[in-house]
Design a protein around this motif. Structure first.
Motif, mmCIF file in Angstrom:
data_model
loop_
_atom_site.group_PDB
_atom_site.id
_atom_site.type_symbol
_atom_site.label_atom_id
_atom_site.label_comp_id
_atom_site.label_asym_id
_atom_site.label_seq_id
_atom_site.Cartn_x
_atom_site.Cartn_y
_atom_site.Cartn_z
ATOM 1 N N LEU A 297 27.617 39.860 35.533
ATOM 2 C CA LEU A 297 28.697 39.087 36.343
ATOM 3 C C LEU A 297 29.797 39.316 35.046
ATOM 4 N N HIS A 298 30.975 39.753 35.592
ATOM 5 C CA HIS A 298 32.095 40.187 35.005
ATOM 6 C C HIS A 298 33.459 39.415 35.127
ATOM 7 N N GLU A 299 33.995 39.294 34.568
ATOM 8 C CA GLU A 299 35.503 38.668 34.307
ATOM 9 C C GLU A 299 36.380 39.203 33.355
ATOM 10 N N GLY A 300 37.366 40.015 33.928
ATOM 11 C CA GLY A 300 38.473 40.483 32.960
ATOM 12 C C GLY A 300 39.541 39.486 33.062
ATOM 13 N N THR A 301 40.497 39.755 32.343
ATOM 14 C CA THR A 301 41.936 39.103 32.289
ATOM 15 C C THR A 301 42.812 38.821 33.701
ATOM 16 N N LEU A 302 42.632 40.046 34.329
ATOM 17 C CA LEU A 302 43.239 39.935 35.726
ATOM 18 C C LEU A 302 42.447 39.422 36.732
ATOM 19 N N HIS A 303 41.091 39.592 36.417
ATOM 20 C CA HIS A 303 40.321 38.660 37.008
ATOM 21 C C HIS A 303 40.675 37.260 37.340
ATOM 22 N N ARG A 304 40.838 36.602 36.072
ATOM 23 C CA ARG A 304 40.997 35.304 35.768
ATOM 24 C C ARG A 304 42.135 34.888 36.525
ATOM 25 N N LEU A 305 43.133 35.667 36.241
ATOM 26 C CA LEU A 305 44.658 35.419 36.867
ATOM 27 C C LEU A 305 44.529 35.176 38.458
ATOM 28 N N ALA A 331 29.024 42.671 44.383
ATOM 29 C CA ALA A 331 30.271 41.983 44.813
ATOM 30 C C ALA A 331 31.263 42.746 44.067
ATOM 31 N N PRO A 332 31.979 43.925 44.348
ATOM 32 C CA PRO A 332 33.008 44.445 43.522
ATOM 33 C C PRO A 332 34.227 43.481 43.249
ATOM 34 N N ILE A 333 34.376 42.453 44.103
ATOM 35 C CA ILE A 333 35.443 41.312 43.641
ATOM 36 C C ILE A 333 35.082 40.312 44.630
ATOM 37 N N ALA A 334 35.201 39.166 44.057
ATOM 38 C CA ALA A 334 34.898 37.725 45.030
ATOM 39 C C ALA A 334 35.176 36.518 43.881
ATOM 40 N N THR A 335 35.235 35.620 44.567
ATOM 41 C CA THR A 335 35.522 34.100 44.112
ATOM 42 C C THR A 335 34.490 33.932 43.087
ATOM 43 N N PRO A 336 34.560 33.053 42.165
ATOM 44 C CA PRO A 336 33.379 32.562 41.275
ATOM 45 C C PRO A 336 32.499 31.781 42.167
ATOM 46 N N THR A 429 37.810 39.636 27.590
ATOM 47 C CA THR A 429 36.866 39.951 29.040
ATOM 48 C C THR A 429 35.707 39.297 28.680
ATOM 49 N N ARG A 430 35.110 38.623 29.666
ATOM 50 C CA ARG A 430 33.931 37.942 29.694
ATOM 51 C C ARG A 430 32.926 38.425 30.503
ATOM 52 N N HIS A 431 31.535 38.407 30.268
ATOM 53 C CA HIS A 431 30.352 38.676 31.000
ATOM 54 C C HIS A 431 29.152 37.794 30.715
ATOM 55 N N TRP A 432 28.636 37.770 31.870
ATOM 56 C CA TRP A 432 27.186 37.174 31.775
ATOM 57 C C TRP A 432 26.175 38.215 32.286
ATOM 58 N N ARG A 433 25.216 38.204 31.195
ATOM 59 C CA ARG A 433 24.053 39.233 31.512
ATOM 60 C C ARG A 433 22.744 38.553 31.714
ATOM 61 N N ALA A 466 18.837 50.094 33.167
ATOM 62 C CA ALA A 466 20.053 49.484 32.545
ATOM 63 C C ALA A 466 20.999 50.824 32.731
ATOM 64 N N GLY A 467 22.191 50.436 33.233
ATOM 65 C CA GLY A 467 23.449 51.486 33.112
ATOM 66 C C GLY A 467 23.800 51.786 31.619
ATOM 67 N N ALA A 468 24.408 53.070 31.706
ATOM 68 C CA ALA A 468 24.765 53.423 30.116
ATOM 69 C C ALA A 468 26.148 52.500 29.937
ATOM 70 N N LEU A 469 26.991 51.930 30.905
ATOM 71 C CA LEU A 469 28.157 51.084 30.743
ATOM 72 C C LEU A 469 27.728 49.866 30.761
ATOM 73 N N SER A 470 26.613 49.180 31.003
ATOM 74 C CA SER A 470 26.302 47.841 31.307
ATOM 75 C C SER A 470 26.162 47.150 29.807
#
Length: 501
Positions: A297-305, A331-336, A429-433, A466-470
């Motif tokens: 679960l990913h949340e960047g700065t613009l995501h939070r805005l 979910a490429p983008i969705a509400t929390p 930049t936040r993430h939950w793994r 696991a992805g290389a960028l995960s």
């Protein structure tokens, strides 16, 4: 199973093979187009910048050879169904037979480019865990045949009569136009467009690129010199240029997001998830829910805005370099709230929204800033050598880095229950793994010299796919006693449960 390790190409499978099918009659054209992609730019450069010499036409012989090979593949490729297995035959002089159990196939990917859609066909990839190539890749099938093959994989070869009671497709998430625009705003896909365009231009004519840069530079500096700008005008002009560049990049990002995610739909049929997306080219990929190995679960700065997040998964699927057709983005983008509801639906026993998060010691914040210090010092030395005392301004980054590290340390936490283990990191930049305990393949407890000095340890949790960028699934800065207890608890749980993947 392929010779020489598998059965002889002349040997028939145990079960009776249904009537074998060929690829679409125009499949040779799509194979040729795929093979010519790497030669397109050189051929364009040859036609545009060529000198008219006959020797420059020799590369066309290679094109003719590719045409023959494409036709050869069409006439020698067959596939059919034998019970719960797919049988693929290819080759004439060097024959190959692949018998692929449907249970082995983890992911079915269908791709339709604009040209595919004109002919009503699709490219099909059948992917499994392990290996670097798909189990089978069919270029191309009629769209109806491709969807029928996907249904056979979903039912593991069952007939339509057997699967008549299949549940209807349920839409879990759909992205309207506004959400796709937000996705373009929070992503950096515009950089991909600019970089690809620049690389293509350089490959065609490097001299033209250099001449263009020189012309723009002379015009820009000449314009500035003629008007004798002051310091404030320089600053305003620089900010205007930066703002213009950001707007252009965001515009490209929105355009690319619309092309890639138009009509995005995440649906569920039984325990299988399917994602469809794309405007000109369409992608359709499906995988069983039990093939999901880990979640991010990913949340960047613009995501939070914009009050949005994204939800990605890792699946146990062989994925070639730069291959992006596996099921990744739920979910490429969705509400929390939508992301949490999606997790709760797909992991009903995990108790995601009721997890008991345990904070890690924030006193270890200084360890997060340590890697930054040598870099800042090196930049400061180089800047001071070039600009004198002004170069010392680079040291101003250290207080910010320390502040950011302190905030990151305050947010670091982990949670574990009888179903999943999860970690939370990041501030800017936040993430939950997180992952289900049944999907963990290995546990590793490590202690660096700093860990031994601080009485802490790091617990690494390994899953398949696991992805290389995960981000890694690990618990850092855990007190040593707590790390040993968590390691022992997870080890006992894994010893009792079978691995599900």
């Amino acid at each position: 199973m392929t010779t020489p390790d598998g059965p002889s190409p002349d040997a028939a499978p145990d079960a009776t093979v249904a009537a074998e099918r060929r690829l679409h009659p125009m499949s040779w054209l799509f194979v040729l187009v795929q093979q010519l992609k790497q030669f397109v730019l050189p051929l364009v450069a040859l036609l545009v910048f060529g000198r008219g010499d006959r020797n420059e036409l020799w590369p066309l012989i290679g094109v003719a050879v590719l045409v023959v090979l494409s036709l050869w593949q069409y006439f020698t490729y067959r596939y059919g169904v034998a019970g719960d297995r797919l049988v693929v035959r290819s080759g004439l002089f060097e024959r190959s037979l692949r018998v692929i159990p449907f249970a082995r196939i983890h992911n079915v990917a269908l791709q339709q480019s604009a040209l595919h859609r004109v002919f009503g066909v699709a490219e099909v990839r059948l992917e499994s865990a392990g290996g670097s190539k798909p189990e089978a890749q069919m270029r191309v099938l009629k769209l109806e045949d491709a969807l029928a093959l996907e249904a056979l994989v979903r039912h593991r070869g069952a007939t339509a009569a057997t699967s008549a009671n299949e549940p209807e497709s349920t839409t879990l998430l759909a992205l309207p136009f506004g959400e796709i625009v937000r996705l373009g705003l929070v992503s950096n896909r515009g950089l991909v467009v600019v970089a690809a365009a620049f690389a293509a231009i350089v490959q065609i004519s490097q001299r033209a690129v250099m001449d263009t840069f020189r012309s723009v530079g002379k015009w820009l500096f000449g314009f500035v010199g003629e008007h004798h700008f002051g310091l404030m005008q320089y600053v305003v002009s620089a900010l205007a240029l930066v703002l213009f560049a950001i707007l252009v990049l965001r515009g490209f990002s929105i355009l690319l997001a619309l092309l890639q995610y138009h009509g995005f739909r995440l649906s569920e049929i039984g325990r299988r998830l399917t994602v469809e997306r794309g405007l000109l080219a369409r992608w359709r990929t499906s995988a069983s829910r039990r093939r999901i190995q880990a979640w991010t679960l990913h949340e960047g700065t613009l995501h939070r805005l914009l009050k949005r997040r994204s939800l990605d998964v890792d699946t146990a699927v062989a994925e070639e370099h730069q291959q992006q057709r596996a099921l990744r983005e739920l979910a490429p983008i969705a509400t929390p709230a939508a992301c949490d509801a999606l997790i709760e639906h797909l992991l009903p026993r995990a108790g995601w929204t009721q997890l008991d998060w345990r904070a890690l010691p924030a006193s270890n914040w200084w360890r997060l800033v340590l890697p930054t210090i040598p870099v800042v010092i090196a930049i400061t030395i180089a800047a001071s050598w070039r600009f004198g005392a002004w170069g010392l301004l680079a040291l101003a980054w250290l207080p910010w880095a320390a502040f950011a590290a302190h905030r990151r340390a305050q947010r670091m936490a982990y949670a574990a229950n009888a179903e999943i283990v999860a970690v939370r990191e990041g501030w800017w930049t936040r993430h939950w793994r997180f992952a289900e305990l049944d999907k963990l393949q290995a546990l590793q407890l490590t202690r660096s010299p700093l860990d031994r000095r601080c009485g802490t340890a790091t617990l690494h949790l390994d899953t398949s796919g696991a992805g290389a960028l995960s981000p890694p699934l690990r618990v850092r800065f855990l007190p040593h006693e707590d790390a040993l207890a968590l390691y022992a608890s997870l080890s006992r749980t894994l010893a009792r449960r079978p691995l599900r993947w």
